[in-house]
Design a protein around this motif. Structure first.
Motif, PDB file in Angstrom:
ATOM      1  N   ASN A  86       0.851  -1.187   0.000  1.00 58.40           N
ATOM      2  CA  ASN A  86       0.000   0.000   0.000  1.00 58.40           C
ATOM      3  C   ASN A  86       0.888   1.239   0.000  1.00 58.40           C
ATOM      4  N   ALA A  87       1.524   1.494  -1.123  1.00 61.65           N
ATOM      5  CA  ALA A  87       2.447   2.619  -1.199  1.00 61.65           C
ATOM      6  C   ALA A  87       2.431   3.194  -2.601  1.00 61.65           C
ATOM      7  N   PRO A  88       2.670   4.507  -2.757  1.00 68.81           N
ATOM      8  CA  PRO A  88       2.713   5.094  -4.099  1.00 68.81           C
ATOM      9  C   PRO A  88       3.861   4.493  -4.910  1.00 68.81           C
ATOM     10  N   LEU A  89       3.548   4.139  -6.140  1.00 65.06           N
ATOM     11  CA  LEU A  89       4.577   3.620  -7.031  1.00 65.06           C
ATOM     12  C   LEU A  89       5.158   4.769  -7.843  1.00 65.06           C
ATOM     13  N   ALA A  90       5.586   5.799  -7.141  1.00 63.80           N
ATOM     14  CA  ALA A  90       6.304   6.886  -7.793  1.00 63.80           C
ATOM     15  C   ALA A  90       7.631   6.344  -8.286  1.00 63.80           C
ATOM     16  N   GLN A  91       8.336   7.140  -9.086  1.00 67.73           N
ATOM     17  CA  GLN A  91       9.575   6.629  -9.663  1.00 67.73           C
ATOM     18  C   GLN A  91      10.538   6.164  -8.585  1.00 67.73           C
ATOM     19  N   SER A  92      10.591   6.889  -7.465  1.00 71.25           N
ATOM     20  CA  SER A  92      11.466   6.458  -6.389  1.00 71.25           C
ATOM     21  C   SER A  92      11.043   5.107  -5.844  1.00 71.25           C
ATOM     22  N   ARG A  93       9.735   4.851  -5.906  1.00 74.75           N
ATOM     23  CA  ARG A  93       9.215   3.569  -5.431  1.00 74.75           C
ATOM     24  C   ARG A  93       9.593   2.451  -6.401  1.00 74.75           C
ATOM     25  N   VAL A  94       9.398   2.723  -7.688  1.00 72.12           N
ATOM     26  CA  VAL A  94       9.725   1.716  -8.691  1.00 72.12           C
ATOM     27  C   VAL A  94      11.208   1.373  -8.639  1.00 72.12           C
ATOM     28  N   ALA A  95      12.041   2.377  -8.430  1.00 69.99           N
ATOM     29  CA  ALA A  95      13.493   2.168  -8.423  1.00 69.99           C
ATOM     30  C   ALA A  95      14.027   1.859  -7.026  1.00 69.99           C
ATOM     31  N   GLY A  96      13.135   1.802  -6.046  1.00 77.90           N
ATOM     32  CA  GLY A  96      13.556   1.516  -4.679  1.00 77.90           C
ATOM     33  C   GLY A  96      12.863   0.286  -4.142  1.00 77.90           C
ATOM     34  N   ALA A  97      12.936   0.087  -2.828  1.00 79.48           N
ATOM     35  CA  ALA A  97      12.222  -0.978  -2.118  1.00 79.48           C
ATOM     36  C   ALA A  97      12.183  -2.281  -2.913  1.00 79.48           C
ATOM     37  N   TRP A  98      10.953  -2.787  -3.226  1.00 82.13           N
ATOM     38  CA  TRP A  98      10.828  -4.125  -3.795  1.00 82.13           C
ATOM     39  C   TRP A  98      11.257  -4.191  -5.249  1.00 82.13           C
ATOM     40  N   ALA A  99      11.368  -3.089  -5.951  1.00 82.17           N
ATOM     41  CA  ALA A  99      11.759  -3.130  -7.371  1.00 82.17           C
ATOM     42  C   ALA A  99      13.077  -2.402  -7.607  1.00 82.17           C
ATOM     43  N   HIS A 100      13.884  -2.229  -6.587  1.00 82.53           N
ATOM     44  CA  HIS A 100      15.166  -1.553  -6.769  1.00 82.53           C
ATOM     45  C   HIS A 100      15.958  -2.262  -7.862  1.00 82.53           C
ATOM     46  N   ASP A 101      16.378  -1.511  -8.848  1.00 82.20           N
ATOM     47  CA  ASP A 101      16.959  -2.143 -10.038  1.00 82.20           C
ATOM     48  C   ASP A 101      18.118  -1.318 -10.578  1.00 82.20           C
ATOM     49  N   PRO A 102      19.251  -1.334  -9.903  1.00 83.33           N
ATOM     50  CA  PRO A 102      20.391  -0.553 -10.385  1.00 83.33           C
ATOM     51  C   PRO A 102      20.959  -1.062 -11.698  1.00 83.33           C
ATOM     52  N   ASP A 103      20.563  -2.288 -12.099  1.00 85.45           N
ATOM     53  CA  ASP A 103      21.065  -2.844 -13.350  1.00 85.45           C
ATOM     54  C   ASP A 103      20.206  -2.469 -14.556  1.00 85.45           C
ATOM     55  N   SER A 104      19.093  -1.784 -14.324  1.00 79.17           N
ATOM     56  CA  SER A 104      18.231  -1.372 -15.423  1.00 79.17           C
ATOM     57  C   SER A 104      18.846  -0.203 -16.177  1.00 79.17           C
ATOM     58  N   LEU A 105      18.901  -0.304 -17.498  1.00 83.48           N
ATOM     59  CA  LEU A 105      19.409   0.806 -18.300  1.00 83.48           C
ATOM     60  C   LEU A 105      18.443   1.988 -18.298  1.00 83.48           C
ATOM     61  N   LEU A 106      17.177   1.740 -17.960  1.00 82.69           N
ATOM     62  CA  LEU A 106      16.213   2.832 -17.923  1.00 82.69           C
ATOM     63  C   LEU A 106      16.553   3.833 -16.838  1.00 82.69           C
ATOM     64  N   TRP A 107      16.870   3.312 -15.662  1.00 85.10           N
ATOM     65  CA  TRP A 107      17.056   4.191 -14.512  1.00 85.10           C
ATOM     66  C   TRP A 107      18.537   4.462 -14.246  1.00 85.10           C
ATOM     67  N   ALA A 108      19.386   3.447 -14.392  1.00 85.84           N
ATOM     68  CA  ALA A 108      20.808   3.643 -14.111  1.00 85.84           C
ATOM     69  C   ALA A 108      21.409   4.692 -15.045  1.00 85.84           C
ATOM     70  N   LYS A 109      20.932   4.727 -16.291  1.00 85.87           N
ATOM     71  CA  LYS A 109      21.452   5.697 -17.266  1.00 85.87           C
ATOM     72  C   LYS A 109      20.541   6.909 -17.427  1.00 85.87           C
ATOM     73  N   GLN A 110      19.508   6.985 -16.579  1.00 89.66           N
ATOM     74  CA  GLN A 110      18.570   8.103 -16.643  1.00 89.66           C
ATOM     75  C   GLN A 110      18.090   8.320 -18.080  1.00 89.66           C
ATOM     76  N   SER A 111      17.586   7.240 -18.664  1.00 92.80           N
ATOM     77  CA  SER A 111      17.181   7.247 -20.067  1.00 92.80           C
ATOM     78  C   SER A 111      15.715   7.612 -20.260  1.00 92.80           C
ATOM     79  N   VAL A 112      15.013   7.930 -19.171  1.00 90.03           N
ATOM     80  CA  VAL A 112      13.591   8.259 -19.255  1.00 90.03           C
ATOM     81  C   VAL A 112      13.399   9.746 -18.969  1.00 90.03           C
ATOM     82  N   ASP A 113      12.797  10.455 -19.911  1.00 88.17           N
ATOM     83  CA  ASP A 113      12.450  11.863 -19.710  1.00 88.17           C
ATOM     84  C   ASP A 113      11.076  11.944 -19.053  1.00 88.17           C
ATOM     85  N   ILE A 114      10.929  12.837 -18.086  1.00 88.13           N
ATOM     86  CA  ILE A 114       9.673  13.022 -17.366  1.00 88.13           C
ATOM     87  C   ILE A 114       9.223  14.471 -17.523  1.00 88.13           C
TER      88      ILE A 114
END
Length: 255
Positions: free
Chosen positions: A108-136
């Motif tokens: 029961n928590a907001p799945l904001a970008q920090s949430r997606v990239a943190g806690a249960w879905a922390h994914d430092p190996d993702s090229l999406l987030w590790a390389k900041q490849s997503v424009d918001i």
């Protein structure tokens, strides 16, 4: 025969399943493949789209279905599938997560970008987030993968034709305050938790890394984990193998 409902992931549309749809139908199964709001043939502005819009798109299909479906979901829209399962558990026979975000039961928590990239879905190996490849763009209410990252992050093992198709058809993802990514998510053992779940892991995935996939299905155990040695878009690069694994998860083919 089982009815298969295929839900695309971020930035895509129903079009991305075209190889899988043809193969499932050739095997005799009805297949339903919708566009989520603001994707594909749906021209709703992304800043106007809410999580409820996504959920309603799918629940309307479920309510009209003659039998419970096998719901197959890719990538970020695992978030939405879990909310749909919470709302209509009796209408889903099996949930199949393809390299997809799989929520813990009772989250029961907001799945904001920090949430997606943190806690249960922390994914430092993702090229999406590790390389900041997503424009918001919060003003307009969307996020979008940078074009130069398309192939490396999503289509490394795909043909030039499929990459060209994606480059022509990818669209921004809703990213407003009530969008699927930003909306609090809550699931319960009585609803979401009672539906059999399968996870199809993609070991070469550069968007939702294999390590993150394993963490998610480790935290929310599934009836089975099926493996394909492919990148994030296995519906393009390995359609025969992916169709086989979807049918296994749906109970329509022996392992």
């Amino acid at each position: 025969m089982s009815t298969y409902l295929l839900i695309h992931g971020s930035w895509h549309g129903a079009w991305c399943w075209y190889k899988i749809t043809a193969r499932l139908e050739a095997a005799g199964h009805p297949v339903i493949v919708p566009d989520m709001p603001s994707h594909g043939r749906d021209w709703t502005l992304p800043g106007q789209v809410t999580m409820q819009d996504y959920v309603d798109t799918i629940t309307r299909i479920l309510d009209a279905a003659a039998q419970p479906v096998v719901l197959v979901v890719h990538s970020r829209n695992g978030i939405v599938a879990s909310m749909v399962a919470e709302a209509r558990p009796e209408k889903i026979r099996t949930l199949v997560y393809l390299a997809s975000y799989l929520a813990p039961i009772g989250d029961n928590a907001p799945l904001a970008q920090s949430r997606v990239a943190g806690a249960w879905a922390h994914d430092p190996d993702s090229l999406l987030w590790a390389k900041q490849s997503v424009d918001i763009n919060r003003g307009a209410g969307w996020d979008m993968l940078q074009r130069e990252a398309f192939r490396e992050a999503l289509y490394a093992d795909c043909s030039d034709d499929d990459v060209a198709l994606a480059c022509a058809l990818l669209t921004p993802e809703p990213r407003g305050p009530h969008s699927p990514t930003e909306t609090p998510l809550r699931t319960t053992p009585e609803n979401f938790g009672r539906i059999p779940r399968y996870y199809i892991e993609l070991t070469q995935d550069r968007a939702v890394s294999w390590a993150a996939q394993k963490r998610m299905y480790g935290a929310t155990p599934c009836e089975g984990v099926l493996t394909i040695d492919a990148g994030h878009s296995a519906y393009f690069s390995q359609p025969d193998q992916l169709t086989k694994q979807i049918l296994v998860a749906g109970g329509d083919r022996a392992p």
